[in-house]
Design a protein around this motif. Structure first.
Motif, PDB file in Angstrom:
ATOM      1  N   TYR A 303      16.922  61.993 104.330  1.00 33.01           N
ATOM      2  CA  TYR A 303      16.264  61.168 103.318  1.00 33.01           C
ATOM      3  C   TYR A 303      17.161  60.011 102.886  1.00 33.01           C
ATOM      4  CZ  TYR A 303      19.077  64.063 100.083  1.00 33.01           C
ATOM      5  OH  TYR A 303      20.094  64.718  99.441  1.00 33.01           O
ATOM      6  N   LEU A 304      16.556  59.047 102.220  1.00 29.88           N
ATOM      7  CA  LEU A 304      17.302  57.955 101.607  1.00 29.88           C
ATOM      8  C   LEU A 304      17.640  58.351 100.185  1.00 29.88           C
ATOM      9  CD1 LEU A 304      15.425  54.734 102.801  1.00 29.88           C
ATOM     10  CD2 LEU A 304      17.763  55.423 103.384  1.00 29.88           C
ATOM     11  N   ASN A 408      22.413  58.799 113.994  1.00 30.74           N
ATOM     12  CA  ASN A 408      22.431  58.224 112.652  1.00 30.74           C
ATOM     13  C   ASN A 408      22.594  56.709 112.698  1.00 30.74           C
ATOM     14  OD1 ASN A 408      21.894  60.168 110.681  1.00 30.74           O
ATOM     15  ND2 ASN A 408      23.933  61.048 110.874  1.00 30.74           N
ATOM     16  N   LYS A 409      23.410  56.231 113.632  1.00 28.82           N
ATOM     17  CA  LYS A 409      23.571  54.780 113.775  1.00 28.82           C
ATOM     18  C   LYS A 409      22.243  54.128 114.160  1.00 28.82           C
ATOM     19  CE  LYS A 409      27.227  54.983 116.546  1.00 28.82           C
ATOM     20  NZ  LYS A 409      28.375  54.527 117.376  1.00 28.82           N
ATOM     21  N   LYS A 436      33.234  62.510 107.811  1.00 22.54           N
ATOM     22  CA  LYS A 436      34.000  62.956 106.651  1.00 22.54           C
ATOM     23  C   LYS A 436      34.143  61.856 105.613  1.00 22.54           C
ATOM     24  CE  LYS A 436      37.576  64.650 108.977  1.00 22.54           C
ATOM     25  NZ  LYS A 436      38.891  65.328 109.200  1.00 22.54           N
ATOM     26  N   ALA A 437      34.239  60.620 106.062  1.00 23.57           N
ATOM     27  CA  ALA A 437      34.368  59.503 105.132  1.00 23.57           C
ATOM     28  C   ALA A 437      33.075  59.305 104.339  1.00 23.57           C
ATOM     29  CB  ALA A 437      34.732  58.227 105.889  1.00 23.57           C
ATOM     30  N   ARG A 438      31.931  59.497 105.008  1.00 23.55           N
ATOM     31  CA  ARG A 438      30.658  59.365 104.281  1.00 23.55           C
ATOM     32  C   ARG A 438      30.541  60.445 103.207  1.00 23.55           C
ATOM     33  NH1 ARG A 438      26.023  61.689 103.910  1.00 23.55           N
ATOM     34  NH2 ARG A 438      26.344  63.077 105.694  1.00 23.55           N
ATOM     35  N   THR A 452      21.199  60.263 104.190  1.00 17.45           N
ATOM     36  CA  THR A 452      21.883  61.542 104.069  1.00 17.45           C
ATOM     37  C   THR A 452      20.936  62.665 104.441  1.00 17.45           C
ATOM     38  OG1 THR A 452      23.253  62.894 102.579  1.00 17.45           O
ATOM     39  CG2 THR A 452      21.303  61.834 101.622  1.00 17.45           C
ATOM     40  N   ARG A 453      21.363  63.890 104.267  1.00 14.52           N
ATOM     41  CA  ARG A 453      20.556  65.048 104.633  1.00 14.52           C
ATOM     42  C   ARG A 453      20.929  66.232 103.754  1.00 14.52           C
ATOM     43  NH1 ARG A 453      23.524  63.558 109.465  1.00 14.52           N
ATOM     44  NH2 ARG A 453      25.659  64.248 109.125  1.00 14.52           N
TER      45      ARG A 453
END
Length: 555
Positions: A303-304, A408-409, A436-438, A452-453
């Motif tokens: 989802y956003l 995802n990209k 991990k950074a996200r 995200t999810r």
């Protein structure tokens, strides 16, 4: 950061989805089964993961990659079997539950051991759980204990000591757990990695080095870990000779490697260096008729996420019309067909399909609550017009955060095109970072718009819905609705022993979330993969840790 009287977890669960390289229509069965790494009579299996493991400390894990890894080498009181049914692990049997449904007494098996030969005892659970709720630990998943285990809320908030948590070792093999309220899903929740034990003597002897790499852990699960540290792209699971149920473990070694690029995944599979490769997009569609092609239903929802306040200031998404404009602009059916192509389905609510069912009628939650937020590009334009007028803007640039997995990209690129083409004056700037950074940017709320999810940690709608309650640990978008909060609080307290009222409260809460467009659901994930017919027994779970390798067999 913690929510009272509610249990939630996150799971931000990460899928191992990668594209396979184009290669015509020929079956890859023969290619995939040539050499899978058997050495003499040793059984060796080669698998992939979609990202590096963020943490092997069960107290600190927060994501699907970590949970999958921990699930192979640790075991809690109970585990999920091949059919997602709860079975005794370290526990000797199902719990004895008091008449008021608040006290669980659990006997432990005598033959459960750590890989250093010491016994797993009830004290190991008490130690690990007290460590999680201790404010000094700053464990994100302490939220699972908050409002669930007696005194956890006061401990997390510094009002009581960790030793006052409602869990006791009556003796080495008897654990007593006291809940704040009856909790219908508590038994299955005990399978989740956050509830794993830790050996106090060993953990304290390692200090800050505990779980920093595979040499600074002891294990009580089907496998032990080898050759891993926090940046590893390769590691191994080796059969644990001290595991109480070791006779059911049929392979000696599982070689793991991180694979993010689609061409690499297919090349490794085609040359027999991978026994399973996940597919998306055109590659999934091209391989549908291959004999080694397989699909699985997931309960993960993508989802956003709209961050309404960033660095102390309101963002574009504090405006409800702006959120509606973004949510209604995306053609979700096109997204799952053109970008994913792996059995993923468009989502018009937050709770996934085929996951939870009405306790009385057995109707699917998703079917019962219906499609709540569907694509409507014309309406999106009108909402966008209103938003720009209310905000006094004509043009705007919004940063979209996503991680570096290939699918995802491609998803962020699809979203960029969909939003810019439908909303006049909007520019979407994509920010791609490692997985991990996200997670870190999400934790610190350092984003405006994020792909995200969420994956369920237990089998109940509230594992999704509670993440967007006002004070929940995982509400990192600053969404808030008092009526929504009350419905879900009632579902966990007042209606805890009234299944139909509880169910209705959760249905009503989801409708409020979608009316407010607190989030914009995109799709429920599916997984397509090429899997060698020589390998069976890879178990995928709809909730909790995503995968179990306990029952893998190699022909």
């Amino acid at each position: 950061m913690v929510k009272k009287n509610i249990v939630i977890a996150f799971f931000i669960l990460t899928l191992g989805l990668v594209l396979a390289a184009c290669g015509g229509n020929d079956s890859s069965k023969d290619k995939a089964t040539t050499s899978t790494g058997d050495k003499g009579d040793k059984k060796v299996v080669n698998l992939m993961e979609s990202a590096e493991i963020p943490s092997m400390d069960s107290v600190k894990g927060t994501d699907g990659v970590s949970f999958t890894a921990q699930n192979q080498v640790f075991e809690g009181l109970y585990y999920l079997d091949k059919d997602d049914q709860t079975q005794p692990g370290v526990a000797a049997s199902d719990p004895e539950i008091s008449d008021d449904q608040k006290v669980y007494t659990i006997k432990l098996r005598d033959d459960a051991k750590w890989s250093n030969g010491t016994k797993v005892t009830a004290h190991d659970f008490v130690y690990a759980w007290q460590k999680i709720v201790n404010p000094a630990t700053a464990a994100e998943y302490a939220v699972l204990f908050d409002g669930l285990i007696a005194n956890a809320t006061d401990i997390i908030n510094g009002k009581k000591k960790p030793e006052e948590l409602g869990v006791k070792a009556l003796d080495d093999t008897t654990l007593e757990i006291t809940l704040e309220n009856p909790t219908p899903y508590f038994h299955s929740l005990l399978t989740f990695p956050t509830f794993y034990p830790q050996n106090e003597k060993y953990s304290e002897s390692q200090g800050d080095d505990y779980a920093k790499d595979s040499d600074h852990m002891i294990y009580n699960g089907p496998f032990v870990m080898k050759d891993w540290n926090n940046t590893s792209k390769e590691w191994k699971y080796e059969k644990n000779k001290d595991y109480w149920d070791k006779d059911t473990v049929k392979v000696d070694t599982i070689n793991m490697q991180v694979v993010k690029e689609p061409g690499t995944a297919v090349n490794l599979y085609s040359t027999g260096k991978l026994d399973r490769a996940t597919l998306t997009g055109d590659y999934a569609k091209q391989k549908q008729n291959d004999s080694d092609y397989t699909t699985e239903k997931e309960a993960f929802v993508y989802y956003l996420k709209f961050n309404q306040k960033q660095a102390g200031k309101s963002t574009l998404f504090a405006n409800e019309n702006a959120r509606k404009a973004f949510a209604l602009s995306v053609d979700k059916e096109s997204l799952v067909k053109t970008v994913m192509g792996n059995g993923s389905t468009a989502m018009n609510g937050f709770v996934p399909a085929e996951f939870t069912f009405n306790p009385e009628t057995k109707e699917d939650f998703r079917k019962e609550n219906g499609d709540l937020l569907t694509t409507d590009k014309a309406a999106a334009k009108e909402y966008w017009k209103k938003a720009k007028e209310e905000l006094g803007i004509d043009t705007l640039t919004v940063e979209l955060l996503g991680d570096d997995q290939d699918f995802n990209k491609k998803s962020t690129e699809f979203l960029q095109s969909a939003l810019e083409s439908n909303l006049d004056g909007l520019t979407i700037k994509i920010k791609t970072v490692p997985y991990k950074a996200r997670l870190k940017l999400d934790e610190t709320e350092d984003y405006t718009l994020e792909l995200t999810r969420w994956g369920p940690d237990y089998q109940d709608p509230i594992t999704f819905l509670s993440t967007t309650m006002t004070d929940n640990n995982y509400n990192r978008s600053n969404y808030s609705n008092k009526e929504y909060d009350k419905l879900l609080t009632d579902a966990s307290t007042t209606y805890a022993t009234q299944p139909e009222k509880r169910w209705q409260a959760m249905l009503d809460a989801e409708k409020i979330l979608m009316d407010d467009v607190g989030i914009a659901p995109l799709y429920q994930a599916g997984t397509a993969a090429l899997q060698s017919p020589k390998v069976t027994g890879i178990s995928h779970h709809l909730f909790g840790a995503p995968f179990s390798y306990h029952w893998i067999e190699k022909k």
